[in-house]
Design a protein around this motif. Structure first.
Motif, PDB file in Angstrom:
ATOM      1  N   SER A 106      43.682  41.686  51.725  1.00 27.16           N
ATOM      2  CA  SER A 106      44.983  41.316  52.292  1.00 27.16           C
ATOM      3  C   SER A 106      45.614  42.447  53.093  1.00 27.16           C
ATOM      4  O   SER A 106      46.652  42.252  53.722  1.00 27.16           O
ATOM      5  N   VAL A 107      44.995  43.626  53.069  1.00 29.59           N
ATOM      6  CA  VAL A 107      45.526  44.793  53.790  1.00 29.59           C
ATOM      7  C   VAL A 107      44.550  45.171  54.902  1.00 29.59           C
ATOM      8  O   VAL A 107      43.345  45.259  54.669  1.00 29.59           O
ATOM      9  N   PRO A 108      45.053  45.364  56.116  1.00 31.06           N
ATOM     10  CA  PRO A 108      44.161  45.721  57.225  1.00 31.06           C
ATOM     11  C   PRO A 108      43.323  46.965  56.938  1.00 31.06           C
ATOM     12  O   PRO A 108      43.789  47.917  56.296  1.00 31.06           O
ATOM     13  N   ASP A 109      42.086  46.919  57.376  1.00 26.99           N
ATOM     14  CA  ASP A 109      41.150  48.042  57.292  1.00 26.99           C
ATOM     15  C   ASP A 109      40.709  48.365  55.862  1.00 26.99           C
ATOM     16  O   ASP A 109      40.158  49.434  55.605  1.00 26.99           O
ATOM     17  N   VAL A 110      40.989  47.460  54.946  1.00 28.74           N
ATOM     18  CA  VAL A 110      40.499  47.615  53.572  1.00 28.74           C
ATOM     19  C   VAL A 110      39.609  46.421  53.254  1.00 28.74           C
ATOM     20  O   VAL A 110      40.044  45.269  53.353  1.00 28.74           O
ATOM     21  N   PHE A 111      38.376  46.688  52.884  1.00 29.22           N
ATOM     22  CA  PHE A 111      37.391  45.666  52.593  1.00 29.22           C
ATOM     23  C   PHE A 111      36.982  45.763  51.117  1.00 29.22           C
ATOM     24  O   PHE A 111      37.189  46.807  50.478  1.00 29.22           O
ATOM     25  N   ALA A 112      36.396  44.706  50.593  1.00 27.87           N
ATOM     26  CA  ALA A 112      35.896  44.742  49.211  1.00 27.87           C
ATOM     27  C   ALA A 112      34.677  43.842  49.093  1.00 27.87           C
ATOM     28  O   ALA A 112      34.572  42.806  49.777  1.00 27.87           O
ATOM     29  N   ILE A 113      33.767  44.233  48.227  1.00 26.79           N
ATOM     30  CA  ILE A 113      32.518  43.486  48.034  1.00 26.79           C
ATOM     31  C   ILE A 113      32.081  43.540  46.575  1.00 26.79           C
ATOM     32  O   ILE A 113      32.586  44.319  45.773  1.00 26.79           O
ATOM     33  N   GLY A 114      31.098  42.712  46.273  1.00 26.04           N
ATOM     34  CA  GLY A 114      30.401  42.808  44.987  1.00 26.04           C
ATOM     35  C   GLY A 114      31.162  42.212  43.819  1.00 26.04           C
ATOM     36  O   GLY A 114      31.985  41.298  43.980  1.00 26.04           O
ATOM     37  N   ASP A 115      30.895  42.737  42.639  1.00 25.74           N
ATOM     38  CA  ASP A 115      31.470  42.192  41.409  1.00 25.74           C
ATOM     39  C   ASP A 115      32.990  42.166  41.423  1.00 25.74           C
ATOM     40  O   ASP A 115      33.611  41.358  40.733  1.00 25.74           O
ATOM     41  N   VAL A 116      33.601  43.065  42.196  1.00 29.12           N
ATOM     42  CA  VAL A 116      35.062  43.174  42.180  1.00 29.12           C
ATOM     43  C   VAL A 116      35.724  42.223  43.174  1.00 29.12           C
ATOM     44  O   VAL A 116      36.934  42.037  43.125  1.00 29.12           O
ATOM     45  N   ALA A 117      34.935  41.595  44.059  1.00 29.68           N
ATOM     46  CA  ALA A 117      35.503  40.804  45.150  1.00 29.68           C
ATOM     47  C   ALA A 117      35.515  39.321  44.802  1.00 29.68           C
ATOM     48  O   ALA A 117      34.511  38.754  44.377  1.00 29.68           O
ATOM     49  N   ASN A 118      36.644  38.700  45.024  1.00 26.38           N
ATOM     50  CA  ASN A 118      36.810  37.265  44.831  1.00 26.38           C
ATOM     51  C   ASN A 118      36.809  36.623  46.213  1.00 26.38           C
ATOM     52  O   ASN A 118      37.779  36.723  46.959  1.00 26.38           O
ATOM     53  N   ALA A 119      35.709  35.977  46.551  1.00 24.34           N
ATOM     54  CA  ALA A 119      35.487  35.522  47.926  1.00 24.34           C
ATOM     55  C   ALA A 119      35.453  34.000  48.014  1.00 24.34           C
ATOM     56  O   ALA A 119      35.121  33.321  47.050  1.00 24.34           O
ATOM     57  N   PRO A 120      35.764  33.443  49.188  1.00 25.09           N
ATOM     58  CA  PRO A 120      35.653  31.988  49.368  1.00 25.09           C
ATOM     59  C   PRO A 120      34.194  31.547  49.314  1.00 25.09           C
ATOM     60  O   PRO A 120      33.303  32.308  49.683  1.00 25.09           O
ATOM     61  N   GLN A 121      33.982  30.331  48.845  1.00 26.16           N
ATOM     62  CA  GLN A 121      32.633  29.785  48.758  1.00 26.16           C
ATOM     63  C   GLN A 121      32.579  28.535  49.634  1.00 26.16           C
ATOM     64  O   GLN A 121      32.927  27.428  49.189  1.00 26.16           O
ATOM     65  N   PRO A 122      32.124  28.677  50.885  1.00 23.67           N
ATOM     66  CA  PRO A 122      32.181  27.568  51.834  1.00 23.67           C
ATOM     67  C   PRO A 122      31.290  26.389  51.469  1.00 23.67           C
ATOM     68  O   PRO A 122      31.572  25.262  51.873  1.00 23.67           O
ATOM     69  N   HIS A 123      30.225  26.613  50.752  1.00 25.14           N
ATOM     70  CA  HIS A 123      29.306  25.517  50.438  1.00 25.14           C
ATOM     71  C   HIS A 123      29.763  24.711  49.225  1.00 25.14           C
ATOM     72  O   HIS A 123      29.440  23.533  49.102  1.00 25.14           O
ATOM     73  N   LEU A 124      30.467  25.353  48.322  1.00 22.42           N
ATOM     74  CA  LEU A 124      30.822  24.697  47.064  1.00 22.42           C
ATOM     75  C   LEU A 124      32.317  24.470  46.922  1.00 22.42           C
ATOM     76  O   LEU A 124      32.761  23.770  46.011  1.00 22.42           O
ATOM     77  N   GLY A 125      33.086  25.091  47.807  1.00 24.52           N
ATOM     78  CA  GLY A 125      34.533  24.977  47.715  1.00 24.52           C
ATOM     79  C   GLY A 125      35.124  25.997  46.769  1.00 24.52           C
ATOM     80  O   GLY A 125      34.444  26.524  45.887  1.00 24.52           O
ATOM     81  N   GLY A 126      36.388  26.287  46.968  1.00 22.18           N
ATOM     82  CA  GLY A 126      37.076  27.222  46.094  1.00 22.18           C
ATOM     83  C   GLY A 126      36.665  28.668  46.350  1.00 22.18           C
ATOM     84  O   GLY A 126      36.145  29.020  47.413  1.00 22.18           O
TER      85      GLY A 126
END
Length: 419
Positions: free
Chosen positions: A266-286
């Protein structure tokens, strides 16, 4: 001034991201902060080969030191990020230094969920890093009494390793079935049977109320009043995302750090990945937070591309696996306990898969030594191939052939011909 990209976290996600930044052509300064005293390394062997003493821990490193030097990547081992100031674009370090960044990637993973009252108790362990694995391994000797609290994948992998080493293993699972929130009861029962057939005393619906040292070893008491003695206890009751840094910085956090399809927070220039990241799932929804190294590795490449100025989207159907005994258990999709189970293959011989359907559509696959089925279902879900549900659930059908026949690249009429 030279641009500086900082990667916080020295797991497979952080290590892969740093390397991917160079692959993407980023010429600026790359700094990787590893709070552990070693270079980024792979953790799957910690519950298997390293735990059994079969695999040299040194071979878990993603790359040798010289490789990072060659790529001009600064890897600072034993240095943790203690605070993130997203307005000033600085990171406070455990050394007392303050590091300025242009873009930062948070790949801090997670930490084992603790069993209250057992923290620091000698002989009671969680398993997350190399030191944990080596400490547990030192206690796994033939005849050793091992209690594992939690019957999920980590608990199952430790149980399999301990049985292989000749230990006496008891699993105490608090839910009615193992992996209760993920698998339909029929599959959870098969998973439990896998362990009991190999000698594990697998008990479900058991809550551990206390652990203490007694004259005969560690004594675990359950809420039902039972007592279990052990030489070593491993607590494997899940993981919590290590999102404190982001939370304190004012970044949106809901069951992990909330990111978009490009791994942006939610903050510019800050990214997150892996176990700590809650990402959208386009194929399954949510949205989903996937705790698996492959997800971290693939997200890392997407994040690196976007940090370097690209516009890549992460849109993979989730896929995780676990090696236990001589079996590889794989799960793709987003299974739920109420899904319909459609078995194919040799269940008694532990070479089968279960296509999971919900409201007449495929939502996942669970396989024991049937990797081709998982790959096929994943492809069908990813490409949304129009395979009739009647054919998908027919155990006589070959899923890989169905995926091939219904793919856009298949010759006209291939699906019909295959029928």
């Amino acid at each position: 001034m030279t641009e500086t990209f900082v990667v916080i976290g020295g797991g497979v996600g952080g290590g892969t991201a740093a390397l991917a930044l160079r692959t993407e052509g980023f010429k600026g300064r790359v700094v990787v902060l590893c709070d552990e005293p070693r270079l980024p390394y792979s953790k799957p062997p910690l519950s298997k080969g390293v735990l059994r003493g079969e695999e040299d821990p040194g071979r878990t490193a993603l790359r040798p030191p010289a490789w990072y030097d060659k790529k001009d990547i600064e890897v600072r081992t034993g240095v943790a990020a203690t605070a993130l100031d997203v307005a000033a674009k600085t990171i406070a370090l455990s050394t007392g230094e303050r590091l300025t960044y242009d873009k930062v990637l948070i790949a801090t993973g997670g930490r084992p969920r603790a069993l209250p009252g057992t923290e620091g108790l000698p002989g009671v362990h969680t398993l997350r890093n190399l030191e944990d694995s080596q400490a547990i391994s030192a206690r796994l000797r033939p005849g050793a009494r091992v209690i594992i609290i939690g019957g999920g994948f980590i608990g199952g992998e430790v149980a399999a390793s301990a049985i292989t080493l000749g230990c006496s293993v008891t699993v105490l699972e608090g839910q009615r079935t193992p992996l209760e929130r993920l698998l339909p009861p029929a599959l959870a029962g098969l998973y439990m049977r896998l362990h009991t057939e190999r000698g594990v005393d697998f008990r479900t619906g058991v809550t551990v109320s206390s652990i203490e040292h007694g004259p005969d070893g560690l004594l675990a008491r359950t809420s039902g009043g039972a007592e279990h003695l052990a030489d070593v206890i491993v607590v494997g009751i899940g993981m919590v995302p290590a999102d404190e840094l982001a939370r304190a910085a004012g970044i949106e956090v809901t069951d992990g750090i909330v990111v978009d399809g490009r791994c942006r927070t939610s903050v510019p220039d800050v990214f997150a990945i892996g176990d700590v990241a809650n990402a959208p799932q386009p194929h399954l929804g949510g949205r989903m937070r996937v705790e698996h190294w492959q997800n971290a590795q693939h997200q890392a490449k997407v994040a690196a591309k976007n940090m370097a100025g690209g516009s890549a989207e992460f849109a993979e159907v989730p896929w995780v696996w676990s090696d236990q005994y001589d079996l590889t258990i794989q799960i793709t999709g987003k299974p739920e306990p109420t899904d319909e189970v459609n078995l194919r293959g040799d269940v008694e011989g532990w070479a089968f898969s279960a296509l999971l359907t919900r409201e007449g559509r495929p939502v996942g696959c669970v396989a024991f030594n049937r990797a081709d089925d998982v790959r096929a279902v994943r492809r069908i879900m990813t490409d949304r191939l129009p395979v009739p549900i009647a054919r998908l659930i027919d155990p006589a059908e070959d899923l890989a052939e169905l995926a091939k026949a219904y793919s856009p690249a298949a010759p006209e009429g291939a699906a019909k011909e295959y029928a």
